[in-house]
Design an enzyme around this catalytic site. Structure first.
Site, PDB file in Angstrom:
ATOM      1  N   GLU A  66       9.804  -5.390  12.890  1.00  0.00           N
ATOM      2  CA  GLU A  66      10.459  -5.252  11.594  1.00  0.00           C
ATOM      3  C   GLU A  66      11.950  -5.230  11.908  1.00  0.00           C
ATOM      4  OE1 GLU A  66       8.638  -5.408   8.991  1.00  0.00           O
ATOM      5  OE2 GLU A  66       9.956  -4.808   7.365  1.00  0.00           O
ATOM      6  N   ASP A  77      18.508   3.967   3.143  1.00  0.00           N
ATOM      7  CA  ASP A  77      18.341   4.381   4.533  1.00  0.00           C
ATOM      8  C   ASP A  77      19.122   5.648   4.811  1.00  0.00           C
ATOM      9  OD1 ASP A  77      16.754   2.396   6.121  1.00  0.00           O
ATOM     10  OD2 ASP A  77      18.159   1.025   5.149  1.00  0.00           O
ATOM     11  N   TYR A 192       3.727  -2.030   2.705  1.00  0.00           N
ATOM     12  CA  TYR A 192       4.553  -0.974   3.304  1.00  0.00           C
ATOM     13  C   TYR A 192       4.284   0.321   2.544  1.00  0.00           C
ATOM     14  CZ  TYR A 192       8.657   0.992   5.716  1.00  0.00           C
ATOM     15  OH  TYR A 192       9.497   1.740   6.518  1.00  0.00           O
TER      16      TYR A 192
END
Lengths: 291, 422
Positions: A66, A77, A192
């Protein structure tokens, strides 16, 4: 409510979609194993070292990759990934260079599934069609856009499918049934699964007693009912025990990002140690997938 | 096949279709966030829609606006600053609102929504500190826990506002990541919200960000224009020729524009931060000099390089120092309904001093940009012209900063050359 899951968006032209994932998951299943998928930012800390990092991850036994294209404002993030992105950008990395590096990685490892993880503005800036065309040509299998929910995804999905790229969607722990149905319908290659709320990397649990996988188990069962692509667990995965737990909860694999990036961050001035520690980390995490 | 499923996805087969608000202004807007935040935004949208027919909510909001915040704010005709006898400048005095800027309006609205949704905590970002102060005010009043993210650079520029927030019980968290300014504070606030959306409401400070914020913030700011229209009709007997407001994210501008959008003879002008000049790379003029792209949850105009990396904005005014802009402004520009122009630091600083000297009003540096453009235009008009300027905030927060710029060698305010006298 509706049978969203019954109709995948695949068409005759893109039956090859996500084939590398399908093969990889099938092989792993035969071995009674799961996938360990490390994440790094392409170009962290610079193009040359990044290529060495990624080759090390492959050689150490990563089942898939990934990879992130660095973005200046990665609001989904945590600080570890943001700093990695800023390191890469400061070294002069841009989307063009990332695509060149991706092509080199593909040449180095023709069969490993390669997923991209990035932010939507990088796709807008290149133009949707150009972006998916170029990453497809470089040998990328899937694209996950961190700030693209299902409700905004239609033109992105269309461009992805046109160029044979599997669009990946996130199944978050708080999702409604309708959202999970839509995720199951549109995600291809893998799903995911978020092990928890929040952003990547923060509050990484020290050791095993963090119940990150309990809500995931339920989520994975629901996704299975809707025939979603194989579930891969991500967010805060940093130890072999968490990998074991993820697989025990029904995941087909686990993604570890911040923990990998942290090794790069901690060894910026010593490339040899960096690669050695990365190799060791991947080996240990991969070992945890073999039951 | 896919068309059919799209239709059912949108609820054709269900009995009750949930009412929603349009998420786009033309091609601009949208809800570009991780799937994780979608339920929280959709919950907010529903709470807002319900609030608009909830008499108890509306009564409480209006009571707070009137008896706590001080609405309606006055409309002041400038007596001295305009030398051209053909021109009149009216100031909508949001500087007199409790908290010192228009920000208080929509913060009270959103804080009430947060309570309605059962949230106990507020997360906010702030640039100049005005939104942070307004948020701290509302949280103190309504008993909500308050966490404010503020760029470390901005904390330095706006010390008094940091102290104000702390006095009212807010936790101020300096953000050092990235450039340490507003965009980085927004990133941090989004991160916090991603982890805490169940108990926390993200109280976004401007008419930007993901849907439904641009719409909610406009609806909670639109009284600025509604009041000004009534006041101007009473004082001047007619509508203005121009409505002028500064644009960072765009909340004070959309607040004063909204009720005039339908008045086709009223020209709308948004004034962006020209910084050191839009031909330098040090400005915040997103609509004037930026390009289309996506940042912080919406598709709009942004400042970016050709690969889509966000560029740092710059302005002497922290509140205009933002590399994106609300999507409705992008739409108003695209359709030609509003015009957007830059005013640079020096022009804004001149207007700041000029208003103080001539009218006894110290404007915020943000509002000084709008005023500077109105003054520029007023000098040139050759027929009777009425300007309505949104004086969106007061300049107390900017005193130390401006003093350091105009008389760096002394710590005290010294006489300054005034543009009109030069």
């Amino acid at each position: 409510m509706t049978n969203l899951n019954e109709q995948k968006e695949s068409t005759v032209e893109n039956t090859q979609l996500g084939q590398r994932y399908a093969k990889s998951f099938a092989t792993l299943k035969e071995q009674n194993s799961g996938a360990f998928i490390p994440f790094v930012i392409i170009g962290d800390p610079n193009a040359e070292q990044s290529l060495a990092v990624i080759k090390t991850l492959i050689d150490a036994g990563a089942d898939a990759l990934e990879l992130g294209i660095p973005f200046s404002d990665p609001s989904a993030d945590g600080v570890t990934i943001q700093m990695a992105a800023l390191r890469a950008l400061r070294s002069g990395i841009n989307t063009n260079i990332c695509i060149e590096l991706l092509a080199e990685i593909r040449e180095y490892a023709p069969h490993i599934p390669i997923g991209l993880l990035l932010y939507g503005n990088l796709v807008f800036a290149r133009g949707l069609d150009n972006f998916y065309r170029d990453v497809a040509a470089a040998g990328v299998d899937s694209v996950l856009i961190a700030d693209l929910p299902i409700r905004e995804s239609k033109p992105f999905r269309a461009a992805a499918l046109k160029h044979g790229i599997a669009p990946i969607f996130i199944a978050p722990p708080n999702a409604s049934d309708d959202t999970l149905k839509a995720v199951s319908k549109y995600t291809q290659g893998y799903t995911y699964v978020l092990s928890r709320a929040g952003v990547t990397g923060v509050d990484v649990p020290e050791i095993n007693n963090e119940p990150t996988t309990t809500s995931a188990e339920q989520l994975i069962q629901t996704l299975a009912e809707y025939q979603a692509a194989p579930p891969v667990l991500g967010f805060g995965i940093s130890t072999p025990i968490q990998v074991k737990d993820a697989l025990a909860a029904g995941a087909a694999g686990a993604i570890s990002g911040s923990a990998v990036v942290k090794i790069i961050e901690n060894n910026l001035d010593n490339s040899t140690v960096m690669l050695k520690e990365l190799s060791q980390f991947v080996t240990e995490m991969k070992a945890a997938t073999l039951s | 096949m896919s068309t059919l499923s799209e239709k059912t996805e949108h609820g054709k087969k269900t009995n009750k279709v949930k009412e929603t608000l349009p998420a786009y202004f033309g091609e601009f807007g949208g809800m570009f966030v991780g799937e994780l935040l979608v339920p929280a935004l959709e919950q907010l949208e529903q709470a807002f829609i319900e609030s608009q027919t909830d008499q108890a909510f509306l009564t409480e909001f209006n009571d707070l606006l009137t008896n706590y915040a001080g609405r309606p704010t006055p409309l002041t005709l400038c007596r001295n600053i305009v030398k051209n006898p053909l021109a009149k400048i009216y100031l909508k005095r949001e500087d007199l609102l409790h908290g010192g800027a228009h920000k208080t309006n929509q913060v009270l609205g959103q804080a009430l929504l947060a309570k309605k949704m059962g949230k106990t905590e507020i997360i906010a970002e702030t640039g100049a500190g005005q939104h942070g102060v307004a948020t701290a005010i509302a949280c103190s009043l309504l008993g909500l826990k308050c966490k404010v993210y503020m760029g470390a650079v901005d904390c330095q520029r706006q010390q008094p506002n940091v102290f104000r927030m702390k006095l009212m019980g807010a936790e101020v968290i300096p953000v050092t990541a990235g450039s340490g300014t507003l965009k980085d504070a927004v990133n941090e606030a989004l991160r916090d919200w991603s982890a805490n959306y169940e108990n926390a409401h993200y109280l976004l400070g401007t008419a930007a960000g993901p849907h439904p914020f641009p719409t909610i913030v406009r609806e909670f700011q639109k009284m600025i224009g509604e009041e000004a229209k009534v006041q101007l009709l009473k004082q001047e007997g007619r509508l203005p020729d121009y409505v002028i407001a500064s644009v960072g994210g765009g909340s004070n501008a959309i607040g004063i524009f909204n009720d005039f959008i339908k008045e086709k003879n009223v020209k709308l002008i948004g004034v962006e931060a020209g910084g050191k000049g839009i031909d330098t790379n040090q400005h915040g003029a997103t609509l004037v000099a930026g390009t289309k792209g996506m940042l912080h949850g919406n598709y709009t105009y942004i400042m970016q390089d050709k690969f889509g990396q966000i560029q740092e904005s710059y302005s002497v005014s922290a509140g205009l120092d933002y590399p994106a802009v609300g999507p409705q402004h992008a739409f108003l520009k695209e359709t030609g309904r509003a015009q957007y122009v830059p005013i640079n630091d020096d022009e804004a600083l001149d207007a700041f001093q000029s208003l103080a000297l001539n009218e006894g009003i110290i404007p915020a540096l943000e509002s000084s940009h709008a005023l500077a453009h109105a003054l520029k235009m007023a000098e040139k008009v050759t027929e009777k012209t009425v300007f309505l300027v949104n004086l969106s905030g007061r300049g107390d927060k900017d005193l130390a900063h401006v003093n350091a710029i105009i008389s760096p060698e002394t710590a005290e305010v010294s006489p300054v050359k005034h543009r009109g006298e030069a």
